[in-house]
Design a protein around this motif. Structure first.
Motif, PDB file in Angstrom:
ATOM      1  N   ARG A   1     -19.248   1.388 -43.168  1.00  0.00           N
ATOM      2  CA  ARG A   1     -17.864   1.744 -42.816  1.00  0.00           C
ATOM      3  C   ARG A   1     -17.270   2.691 -43.856  1.00  0.00           C
ATOM      4  O   ARG A   1     -16.669   3.717 -43.503  1.00  0.00           O
ATOM      5  CB  ARG A   1     -17.047   0.435 -42.753  1.00  0.00           C
ATOM      6  CG  ARG A   1     -15.550   0.618 -42.736  1.00  0.00           C
ATOM      7  CD  ARG A   1     -14.867  -0.741 -42.770  1.00  0.00           C
ATOM      8  NE  ARG A   1     -15.354  -1.578 -43.867  1.00  0.00           N
ATOM      9  CZ  ARG A   1     -15.302  -2.897 -43.897  1.00  0.00           C
ATOM     10  NH1 ARG A   1     -14.777  -3.565 -42.904  1.00  0.00           N
ATOM     11  NH2 ARG A   1     -15.766  -3.565 -44.932  1.00  0.00           N
ATOM     12  N   GLU A   2     -17.466   2.364 -45.127  1.00  0.00           N
ATOM     13  CA  GLU A   2     -16.892   3.207 -46.181  1.00  0.00           C
ATOM     14  C   GLU A   2     -17.606   4.559 -46.250  1.00  0.00           C
ATOM     15  O   GLU A   2     -16.983   5.579 -46.545  1.00  0.00           O
ATOM     16  CB  GLU A   2     -16.952   2.489 -47.536  1.00  0.00           C
ATOM     17  CG  GLU A   2     -15.971   1.336 -47.648  1.00  0.00           C
ATOM     18  CD  GLU A   2     -16.395   0.085 -46.899  1.00  0.00           C
ATOM     19  OE1 GLU A   2     -17.613  -0.077 -46.664  1.00  0.00           O
ATOM     20  OE2 GLU A   2     -15.526  -0.728 -46.525  1.00  0.00           O
ATOM     21  N   HIS A   3     -18.908   4.564 -45.959  1.00  0.00           N
ATOM     22  CA  HIS A   3     -19.617   5.852 -45.939  1.00  0.00           C
ATOM     23  C   HIS A   3     -19.042   6.731 -44.823  1.00  0.00           C
ATOM     24  O   HIS A   3     -18.784   7.925 -45.025  1.00  0.00           O
ATOM     25  CB  HIS A   3     -21.128   5.625 -45.727  1.00  0.00           C
ATOM     26  CG  HIS A   3     -21.942   6.863 -45.954  1.00  0.00           C
ATOM     27  ND1 HIS A   3     -23.315   6.888 -45.884  1.00  0.00           N
ATOM     28  CD2 HIS A   3     -21.576   8.145 -46.238  1.00  0.00           C
ATOM     29  CE1 HIS A   3     -23.759   8.116 -46.127  1.00  0.00           C
ATOM     30  NE2 HIS A   3     -22.724   8.894 -46.329  1.00  0.00           N
ATOM     31  N   ALA A   4     -18.804   6.128 -43.649  1.00  0.00           N
ATOM     32  CA  ALA A   4     -18.247   6.905 -42.531  1.00  0.00           C
ATOM     33  C   ALA A   4     -16.835   7.397 -42.867  1.00  0.00           C
ATOM     34  O   ALA A   4     -16.472   8.541 -42.550  1.00  0.00           O
ATOM     35  CB  ALA A   4     -18.229   6.053 -41.263  1.00  0.00           C
ATOM     36  N   LEU A   5     -16.035   6.551 -43.521  1.00  0.00           N
ATOM     37  CA  LEU A   5     -14.674   6.973 -43.904  1.00  0.00           C
ATOM     38  C   LEU A   5     -14.735   8.124 -44.919  1.00  0.00           C
ATOM     39  O   LEU A   5     -13.996   9.110 -44.795  1.00  0.00           O
ATOM     40  CB  LEU A   5     -13.889   5.794 -44.494  1.00  0.00           C
ATOM     41  CG  LEU A   5     -13.500   4.684 -43.507  1.00  0.00           C
ATOM     42  CD1 LEU A   5     -12.934   3.469 -44.250  1.00  0.00           C
ATOM     43  CD2 LEU A   5     -12.476   5.193 -42.484  1.00  0.00           C
ATOM     44  N   CYS A   6     -15.625   8.005 -45.899  1.00  0.00           N
ATOM     45  CA  CYS A   6     -15.749   9.078 -46.907  1.00  0.00           C
ATOM     46  C   CYS A   6     -16.249  10.365 -46.254  1.00  0.00           C
ATOM     47  O   CYS A   6     -15.776  11.459 -46.589  1.00  0.00           O
ATOM     48  CB  CYS A   6     -16.697   8.649 -48.025  1.00  0.00           C
ATOM     49  SG  CYS A   6     -15.982   7.421 -49.127  1.00  0.00           S
ATOM     50  N   TRP A   7     -17.193  10.226 -45.345  1.00  0.00           N
ATOM     51  CA  TRP A   7     -17.741  11.401 -44.629  1.00  0.00           C
ATOM     52  C   TRP A   7     -16.623  12.124 -43.886  1.00  0.00           C
ATOM     53  O   TRP A   7     -16.523  13.349 -43.907  1.00  0.00           O
ATOM     54  CB  TRP A   7     -18.816  10.888 -43.664  1.00  0.00           C
ATOM     55  CG  TRP A   7     -19.392  11.883 -42.721  1.00  0.00           C
ATOM     56  CD1 TRP A   7     -20.433  12.729 -42.952  1.00  0.00           C
ATOM     57  CD2 TRP A   7     -18.965  12.126 -41.368  1.00  0.00           C
ATOM     58  NE1 TRP A   7     -20.684  13.478 -41.826  1.00  0.00           N
ATOM     59  CE2 TRP A   7     -19.796  13.133 -40.841  1.00  0.00           C
ATOM     60  CE3 TRP A   7     -17.967  11.585 -40.540  1.00  0.00           C
ATOM     61  CZ2 TRP A   7     -19.661  13.618 -39.541  1.00  0.00           C
ATOM     62  CZ3 TRP A   7     -17.826  12.060 -39.247  1.00  0.00           C
ATOM     63  CH2 TRP A   7     -18.669  13.064 -38.768  1.00  0.00           C
ATOM     64  N   LYS A   8     -15.757  11.357 -43.254  1.00  0.00           N
ATOM     65  CA  LYS A   8     -14.645  11.950 -42.491  1.00  0.00           C
ATOM     66  C   LYS A   8     -13.580  12.523 -43.437  1.00  0.00           C
ATOM     67  O   LYS A   8     -13.078  13.637 -43.224  1.00  0.00           O
ATOM     68  CB  LYS A   8     -14.052  10.873 -41.567  1.00  0.00           C
ATOM     69  CG  LYS A   8     -12.922  11.349 -40.685  1.00  0.00           C
ATOM     70  CD  LYS A   8     -13.379  12.319 -39.627  1.00  0.00           C
ATOM     71  CE  LYS A   8     -12.187  12.859 -38.831  1.00  0.00           C
ATOM     72  NZ  LYS A   8     -12.535  14.031 -38.046  1.00  0.00           N
ATOM     73  N   LEU A   9     -13.224  11.776 -44.461  1.00  0.00           N
ATOM     74  CA  LEU A   9     -12.199  12.252 -45.405  1.00  0.00           C
ATOM     75  C   LEU A   9     -12.657  13.525 -46.111  1.00  0.00           C
ATOM     76  O   LEU A   9     -11.842  14.415 -46.390  1.00  0.00           O
ATOM     77  CB  LEU A   9     -11.884  11.163 -46.438  1.00  0.00           C
ATOM     78  CG  LEU A   9     -11.114   9.950 -45.902  1.00  0.00           C
ATOM     79  CD1 LEU A   9     -11.133   8.805 -46.910  1.00  0.00           C
ATOM     80  CD2 LEU A   9      -9.684  10.337 -45.545  1.00  0.00           C
ATOM     81  N   ARG A  10     -13.947  13.641 -46.388  1.00  0.00           N
ATOM     82  CA  ARG A  10     -14.496  14.804 -47.070  1.00  0.00           C
ATOM     83  C   ARG A  10     -14.217  16.084 -46.279  1.00  0.00           C
ATOM     84  O   ARG A  10     -14.134  17.177 -46.826  1.00  0.00           O
ATOM     85  CB  ARG A  10     -15.998  14.559 -47.294  1.00  0.00           C
ATOM     86  CG  ARG A  10     -16.819  15.663 -47.834  1.00  0.00           C
ATOM     87  CD  ARG A  10     -16.287  16.318 -49.082  1.00  0.00           C
ATOM     88  NE  ARG A  10     -16.360  15.543 -50.306  1.00  0.00           N
ATOM     89  CZ  ARG A  10     -15.684  15.869 -51.422  1.00  0.00           C
ATOM     90  NH1 ARG A  10     -14.898  16.902 -51.457  1.00  0.00           N
ATOM     91  NH2 ARG A  10     -15.783  15.120 -52.506  1.00  0.00           N
TER      92      ARG A  10
END
Ligand code: GLY
Length: 428
Positions: free
Chosen positions: A11-20
């Motif tokens: 979940r956090e990887h997906a959030l970071c991927w999107k925020l990036r």
């Protein structure tokens, strides 16, 4: 903006991927993160329970927004601590996080506010539970009151199973204080669906529908896990039901919490079951779903960062969230024997080949780096995701990418979305 994400899963990887991808982002940190997240964010070695140190870091590093992934720091009061220091945080305060932190609170809250849910009794001991079963009839759902990492739910189907389950809660005390009170709930039949929305304390912006697969075994058998797969759209929630849930569950919950002086800003996640009498709430979570967030981030068209910042400031200007028409799917690769005692430390083969598959995106969860190689480091290891023109294509692509990955204890469910495709969507 300088952003800190808290957590270390898919979940956090997906959030970071999107925020990036946000043009507003200048720096991205993740505590503690994982090797996959390390490719898009600077990793900070602070554990999620260490609220004072996380707050110190956010203050010293001039973090503009902290985004909390898991529920644990929220129930520990992370948002209260950050707010006290004048730090912006996306996630509800401790009193509102009770909605997930205490099943008893959540059920009694729903009762107070007319939010549709299964009939229930709160049991303090085995005798209370037996009496509840006399009223509700078997099978029932037993839920530990407190947080139990998704493992505090048992569904006894006969008296023998009930007796064993009650011994686990009240004699063995496997869940400790989290299981000192147990919600005994009528078992409801139907299709499960996740309804996730963002709130600024007053309004709710719904995300696209999604569905997860919690059981370890194919055909939804075996014990519950953190989640073995997910897809968006859910494929089972019509637009009329979705509008009804938004009004009667999501908005009513946010308004009810505000009326009880527990204002809720953050992610509101209703785990629903679609019964013949209409949708009923099985549980609330106060954070993004895992693994539902992975396909949702692949479908979200809008920039996530300003929406989260607006929610944290208690003031949405965003009117609605837009999602791509395409579907997205996620297949979780775990390490056996998950969920009991997963083997760790095995080198993962095929990461590059999987990432190169059409439409695929690989989000890390339980991984670590050893001698320059990525190895398994937890139960759920990787989230193999893909977009496609529809659910059928998204799932086919996700499974094609999953086939490229290997390690000795690799385990996956081969049937994510299959029943849905067979029963609801005719072959393409
Ligand atoms: N997917 C279930 C959860 O996030 O709790």
């Amino acid at each position: 903006m300088r952003v800190l994400v808290i957590g270390s899963g898919g979940r956090e990887h997906a959030l970071c991927w999107k925020l990036r991808q946000s043009p507003l982002l200048t720096d991205l940190f993740c505590a503690p993160g994982n090797p996959g997240i390390g490719a898009v964010a600077d990793l900070v070695p602070i554990e999620i329970e260490n609220v004072p140190q996380l707050a110190e870091f956010a203050g010293e590093m001039n973090i503009d927004l902290t985004v909390v992934g898991p529920e644990m720091p929220l129930t520990l009061g992370l948002a209260d601590e950050f707010a006290a220091r004048g730090l912006a945080v996306f996630g509800p305060r401790r009193q509102a996080a009770e909605l997930e932190g205490s099943k008893v609170f959540a059920k009694q809250f729903m009762e107070r506010h007319g939010i549709p849910t299964a009939p229930f009794v709160v049991a303090h001991d085995a005798e209370d539970a037996w009496n509840a079963v006399l009223d509700l009839g078997l099978p029932v759902v037993l839920k530990a009151d407190g947080l139990a990492a998704g493992k505090g739910v048992v569904i006894p189907r006969d008296e023998e199973e009930l007796s064993k389950a009650l011994a686990v809660f009240f004699e063995e005390r496997r869940f400790g204080d989290a299981g000192a009170r147990v919600v005994v709930e009528k078992f409801l039949e139907g299709e499960e669906v996740s309804f996730i929305g963002l709130s600024d304390g007053e309004r709710v912006l719904p995300m696209a529908s999604s569905k997860d697969y919690k059981r370890i075994g194919e055909g939804d058998t075996g014990p519950n896990t953190g989640g073995m797969g997910a897809h968006s759209p859910a494929g089972v929630l019509g637009s009329e039901d979705a509008a009804w849930v938004l009004e009667h569950v999501m908005r009513r919950t946010v308004a009810g919490l505000a009326a009880e002086n527990r204002p809720f800003a953050g992610v509101l996640y209703a785990g629903l079951i679609l019964t013949p009498e209409g949708p009923r709430v099985l549980e609330f979570n106060v954070r993004f779903g895992d693994p539902e967030t992975q396909p949702l981030m692949l479908r979200l068209e809008d920039d996530l960062l300003p929406v989260l910042a607006e929610a944290a400031a208690g003031q949405f200007t965003t009117q609605r969230l837009r999602f791509r028409q395409e579907a997205a799917a996620c297949v979780v690769l775990a390490s056996a024997p998950y969920p009991e005692r997963p083997v760790t430390g095995e080198p993962i083969v095929g990461l590059e080949a999987a990432a190169a598959c059409e439409g695929a995106e690989i989000f890390h969860a339980g991984t670590a780096t050893r001698d320059g190689r990525v190895v398994t480091a937890g139960g759920r290891v990787l989230n193999v995701c893909a977009v496609g023109s529809g659910l059928r294509e998204a799932l086919r692509r996700a499974y094609a990418a999953a086939a490229e990955l290997d390690w000795p204890a690799k385990r996956l469910r081969g049937d994510i979305g299959r029943r849905l495709l067979e029963s609801l969507l005719p072959p393409a």
